[in-house]
Design a protein around this motif. Structure first.
Motif, PDB file in Angstrom:
ATOM      1  N   VAL A  77       0.841  -1.206   0.000  1.00 33.69           N
ATOM      2  CA  VAL A  77       0.000   0.000   0.000  1.00 33.69           C
ATOM      3  C   VAL A  77       0.875   1.255   0.000  1.00 33.69           C
ATOM      4  CG1 VAL A  77      -1.677   1.347   1.325  1.00 33.69           C
ATOM      5  CG2 VAL A  77      -1.939  -1.138   1.116  1.00 33.69           C
ATOM      6  N   GLY A  78       1.909   1.244   0.836  1.00 43.15           N
ATOM      7  CA  GLY A  78       2.816   2.382   0.908  1.00 43.15           C
ATOM      8  C   GLY A  78       3.600   2.583  -0.375  1.00 43.15           C
ATOM      9  N   GLN A  79       4.020   1.478  -0.998  1.00 41.50           N
ATOM     10  CA  GLN A  79       4.777   1.564  -2.243  1.00 41.50           C
ATOM     11  C   GLN A  79       3.923   2.149  -3.364  1.00 41.50           C
ATOM     12  OE1 GLN A  79       5.884  -2.643  -2.118  1.00 41.50           O
ATOM     13  NE2 GLN A  79       8.047  -2.062  -2.226  1.00 41.50           N
ATOM     14  N   VAL A  80       2.680   1.709  -3.438  1.00 41.40           N
ATOM     15  CA  VAL A  80       1.766   2.236  -4.456  1.00 41.40           C
ATOM     16  C   VAL A  80       1.583   3.742  -4.262  1.00 41.40           C
ATOM     17  CG1 VAL A  80      -0.614   2.233  -5.292  1.00 41.40           C
ATOM     18  CG2 VAL A  80       0.543   0.058  -4.823  1.00 41.40           C
ATOM     19  N   ALA A  81       1.387   4.144  -3.021  1.00 44.58           N
ATOM     20  CA  ALA A  81       1.184   5.571  -2.726  1.00 44.58           C
ATOM     21  C   ALA A  81       2.439   6.375  -3.047  1.00 44.58           C
ATOM     22  CB  ALA A  81       0.801   5.750  -1.264  1.00 44.58           C
ATOM     23  N   TYR A  82       3.618   5.824  -2.735  1.00 40.91           N
ATOM     24  CA  TYR A  82       4.882   6.527  -2.950  1.00 40.91           C
ATOM     25  C   TYR A  82       5.112   6.827  -4.428  1.00 40.91           C
ATOM     26  CZ  TYR A  82       9.901   7.551  -2.605  1.00 40.91           C
ATOM     27  OH  TYR A  82      11.137   8.146  -2.677  1.00 40.91           O
ATOM     28  N   LEU A  83       4.683   5.908  -5.278  1.00 40.86           N
ATOM     29  CA  LEU A  83       4.846   6.118  -6.724  1.00 40.86           C
ATOM     30  C   LEU A  83       3.549   6.637  -7.354  1.00 40.86           C
ATOM     31  CD1 LEU A  83       7.174   3.227  -7.917  1.00 40.86           C
ATOM     32  CD2 LEU A  83       7.738   5.473  -7.009  1.00 40.86           C
ATOM     33  N   ARG A  84       2.756   7.316  -6.537  1.00 42.00           N
ATOM     34  CA  ARG A  84       1.576   8.055  -6.984  1.00 42.00           C
ATOM     35  C   ARG A  84       0.517   7.174  -7.658  1.00 42.00           C
ATOM     36  NH1 ARG A  84       4.416  13.505  -9.585  1.00 42.00           N
ATOM     37  NH2 ARG A  84       5.791  13.944  -7.797  1.00 42.00           N
ATOM     38  N   GLY A  85       0.417   5.945  -7.207  1.00 40.86           N
ATOM     39  CA  GLY A  85      -0.610   5.052  -7.708  1.00 40.86           C
ATOM     40  C   GLY A  85      -0.443   4.607  -9.147  1.00 40.86           C
ATOM     41  N   GLN A  86       0.765   4.739  -9.665  1.00 44.10           N
ATOM     42  CA  GLN A  86       0.988   4.403 -11.080  1.00 44.10           C
ATOM     43  C   GLN A  86       1.185   2.909 -11.333  1.00 44.10           C
ATOM     44  OE1 GLN A  86       3.473   7.682 -13.223  1.00 44.10           O
ATOM     45  NE2 GLN A  86       4.322   7.469 -11.172  1.00 44.10           N
TER      46      GLN A  86
ATOM     47  N   TRP B 285       9.755  -7.613 -17.645  1.00 42.78           N
ATOM     48  CA  TRP B 285       9.214  -6.257 -17.791  1.00 42.78           C
ATOM     49  C   TRP B 285       7.718  -6.267 -18.086  1.00 42.78           C
ATOM     50  CZ3 TRP B 285      12.278  -2.292 -16.442  1.00 42.78           C
ATOM     51  CH2 TRP B 285      11.783  -1.004 -16.647  1.00 42.78           C
ATOM     52  N   LYS B 286       7.262  -7.294 -18.756  1.00 46.34           N
ATOM     53  CA  LYS B 286       5.845  -7.354 -19.153  1.00 46.34           C
ATOM     54  C   LYS B 286       4.909  -7.641 -17.981  1.00 46.34           C
ATOM     55  CE  LYS B 286       6.768  -8.926 -23.883  1.00 46.34           C
ATOM     56  NZ  LYS B 286       6.693 -10.093 -24.808  1.00 46.34           N
ATOM     57  N   GLU B 287       5.454  -8.188 -16.903  1.00 50.07           N
ATOM     58  CA  GLU B 287       4.609  -8.521 -15.755  1.00 50.07           C
ATOM     59  C   GLU B 287       4.021  -7.252 -15.137  1.00 50.07           C
ATOM     60  OE1 GLU B 287       3.908 -11.848 -14.492  1.00 50.07           O
ATOM     61  OE2 GLU B 287       4.554 -12.081 -16.569  1.00 50.07           O
ATOM     62  N   GLU B 288       2.879  -7.401 -14.507  1.00 49.16           N
ATOM     63  CA  GLU B 288       2.138  -6.228 -14.047  1.00 49.16           C
ATOM     64  C   GLU B 288       2.761  -5.536 -12.845  1.00 49.16           C
ATOM     65  OE1 GLU B 288      -2.483  -5.051 -12.845  1.00 49.16           O
ATOM     66  OE2 GLU B 288      -1.873  -7.161 -12.981  1.00 49.16           O
ATOM     67  N   GLU B 289       3.160  -6.300 -11.825  1.00 45.17           N
ATOM     68  CA  GLU B 289       3.624  -5.688 -10.590  1.00 45.17           C
ATOM     69  C   GLU B 289       5.025  -5.085 -10.750  1.00 45.17           C
ATOM     70  OE1 GLU B 289       0.761  -9.002  -9.568  1.00 45.17           O
ATOM     71  OE2 GLU B 289       2.559  -8.814 -10.808  1.00 45.17           O
ATOM     72  N   ARG B 290       5.256  -4.009 -10.012  1.00 44.98           N
ATOM     73  CA  ARG B 290       6.493  -3.240 -10.153  1.00 44.98           C
ATOM     74  C   ARG B 290       7.727  -4.045  -9.783  1.00 44.98           C
ATOM     75  NH1 ARG B 290       7.763   0.550 -13.570  1.00 44.98           N
ATOM     76  NH2 ARG B 290       8.982   2.298 -12.742  1.00 44.98           N
ATOM     77  N   GLU B 291       7.589  -4.989  -8.873  1.00 40.88           N
ATOM     78  CA  GLU B 291       8.757  -5.794  -8.478  1.00 40.88           C
ATOM     79  C   GLU B 291       9.394  -6.503  -9.663  1.00 40.88           C
ATOM     80  OE1 GLU B 291       6.459  -5.382  -4.614  1.00 40.88           O
ATOM     81  OE2 GLU B 291       5.956  -5.670  -6.731  1.00 40.88           O
ATOM     82  N   PHE B 292       8.586  -6.826 -10.677  1.00 40.32           N
ATOM     83  CA  PHE B 292       9.143  -7.523 -11.840  1.00 40.32           C
ATOM     84  C   PHE B 292       9.985  -6.587 -12.707  1.00 40.32           C
ATOM     85  CE2 PHE B 292       5.737 -10.406 -10.627  1.00 40.32           C
ATOM     86  CZ  PHE B 292       6.372 -11.640 -10.733  1.00 40.32           C
ATOM     87  N   GLN B 293       9.608  -5.308 -12.771  1.00 41.20           N
ATOM     88  CA  GLN B 293      10.477  -4.353 -13.459  1.00 41.20           C
ATOM     89  C   GLN B 293      11.780  -4.170 -12.682  1.00 41.20           C
ATOM     90  OE1 GLN B 293       6.777  -2.619 -13.499  1.00 41.20           O
ATOM     91  NE2 GLN B 293       6.837  -4.458 -14.771  1.00 41.20           N
ATOM     92  N   TYR B 294      11.690  -4.163 -11.344  1.00 48.16           N
ATOM     93  CA  TYR B 294      12.910  -4.090 -10.542  1.00 48.16           C
ATOM     94  C   TYR B 294      13.799  -5.306 -10.812  1.00 48.16           C
ATOM     95  CZ  TYR B 294      10.568  -0.480  -7.706  1.00 48.16           C
ATOM     96  OH  TYR B 294       9.933   0.655  -7.257  1.00 48.16           O
ATOM     97  N   ALA B 295      13.162  -6.460 -10.957  1.00 47.99           N
ATOM     98  CA  ALA B 295      13.925  -7.682 -11.237  1.00 47.99           C
ATOM     99  C   ALA B 295      14.621  -7.595 -12.595  1.00 47.99           C
ATOM    100  CB  ALA B 295      13.001  -8.897 -11.196  1.00 47.99           C
ATOM    101  N   ALA B 296      13.943  -7.041 -13.585  1.00 50.29           N
ATOM    102  CA  ALA B 296      14.531  -6.897 -14.920  1.00 50.29           C
ATOM    103  C   ALA B 296      15.750  -5.982 -14.870  1.00 50.29           C
ATOM    104  CB  ALA B 296      13.494  -6.339 -15.896  1.00 50.29           C
TER     105      ALA B 296
ATOM    106  N   SER C 167       7.380   4.126 -17.242  1.00 50.51           N
ATOM    107  CA  SER C 167       8.466   5.044 -16.887  1.00 50.51           C
ATOM    108  C   SER C 167       8.239   5.768 -15.568  1.00 50.51           C
ATOM    109  CB  SER C 167       8.632   6.098 -17.990  1.00 50.51           C
ATOM    110  OG  SER C 167       8.700   5.516 -19.265  1.00 50.51           O
ATOM    111  N   TRP C 168       9.240   5.705 -14.722  1.00 52.58           N
ATOM    112  CA  TRP C 168       9.317   6.546 -13.531  1.00 52.58           C
ATOM    113  C   TRP C 168      10.756   6.505 -13.053  1.00 52.58           C
ATOM    114  CZ3 TRP C 168       6.280  10.286 -12.771  1.00 52.58           C
ATOM    115  CH2 TRP C 168       6.165  10.937 -11.540  1.00 52.58           C
ATOM    116  N   TRP C 169      11.133   7.413 -12.181  1.00 48.92           N
ATOM    117  CA  TRP C 169      12.536   7.542 -11.802  1.00 48.92           C
ATOM    118  C   TRP C 169      13.112   6.270 -11.196  1.00 48.92           C
ATOM    119  CZ3 TRP C 169      13.825   6.501  -6.831  1.00 48.92           C
ATOM    120  CH2 TRP C 169      12.813   6.591  -5.866  1.00 48.92           C
ATOM    121  N   ASP C 170      12.284   5.457 -10.546  1.00 46.64           N
ATOM    122  CA  ASP C 170      12.799   4.291  -9.822  1.00 46.64           C
ATOM    123  C   ASP C 170      13.396   3.234 -10.738  1.00 46.64           C
ATOM    124  OD1 ASP C 170      10.157   3.861 -10.745  1.00 46.64           O
ATOM    125  OD2 ASP C 170       9.825   2.270  -9.285  1.00 46.64           O
TER     126      ASP C 170
END
Length: 238
Positions: A22-31, A66-77, A104-107
């Motif tokens: 919940v906090g992670q979603v809010a931190y990245l503005r719900g994107q 990268w194609k996976e929905e959750e942000r952790e998978f982009q972090y993994a890529a 796209s986002w800074w993270d």
């Protein structure tokens, strides 16, 4: 296939914290949706998988993540590409560009620009003209990437290119561009403080306040320390 996406998802869910999500979603503005796993944990998980030695196979693995929905998978890529940066060639620059322009986002953008694109271009000087294309792009994240790509180059920074990029984007009101200019100049000041100080003084009228403050922060701190040291030396002599 080196990375089993189903297995990786299971491992991530086992380490998830719904409140953190919940906090992670809010931190990245719900994107982006999150499973609720900290980025360092994702990075450590990726390290448990072997790296493909074939660059094309590696790109396919990263793209599937990268194609996976959750942000952790982009972090993994991104973590996967960072691990592989010693074997990546200029052929992977188009993949990096696609990732910078997607979700796209800074993270993710910053790590890709600094640790993957920057690493590839440091080894391939003839490909650095790519950044000249990016700095003229209508896409802000590519311009930011061009500005910060040399962040870890130390004494190998192409100073003329860096200063040119900072001047060409100095008029922009976008926070992420203004911050990138200040960040890149501040980092280069660690290696070449005098040239950075001269540049910001000459261009103070066009640099935003945030770019200027970020650029001179370490320089001013170092000058103050030097002055204090000289003062102490003078007191000792007296």
């Amino acid at each position: 296939v080196v990375l089993d996406l189903v297995q990786l998802r299971v491992l991530l869910v086992e380490r998830s914290d719904p409140e953190r999500a919940v906090g992670q979603v809010a931190y990245l503005r719900g994107q982006f949706p999150f499973i609720g796993v900290r980025k360092p944990v994702v990075t450590e998980l990726v390290k448990t998988y072997p790296l493909p030695q074939d660059e094309h196979e590696l790109a396919l693995e990263a793209a599937s993540l990268w194609k996976e929905e959750e942000r952790e998978f982009q972090y993994a890529a991104v973590a996967f590409l960072r691990r592989a940066r010693r074997i990546l060639t200029k052929e992977s620059l188009s993949l990096c560009k696609n990732f910078i322009l997607s979700k796209s986002w800074w993270d993710t953008v910053d790590e890709l620009a600094i640790h993957v694109v920057g690493s590839i271009l440091l080894k391939n000087p003839k490909s650095r003209g790519l950044l000249d294309e990016w700095i003229c792009s209508p896409y802000m994240w590519l311009r930011r990437s061009a500005i910060i790509a040399q962040l870890q180059w130390k004494d190998q920074v192409d100073e003329e290119r860096l200063f040119s990029y900072c001047k060409s984007c100095a008029h922009e009101e976008e926070f992420f561009i203004r911050k990138a200019i200040g960040w890149a100049l501040r980092q280069h000041a660690r290696t070449s403080p005098n040239t950075v100080l001269s540049f910001v003084k000459e261009n103070k009228q066009i640099l935003s306040n945030i770019s200027y403050r970020e650029a001179v922060r370490n320089i001013e701190e170092n000058l103050l320390e030097e002055q204090e040291a000289l003062s102490l030396d003078g007191d000792a002599v007296a």
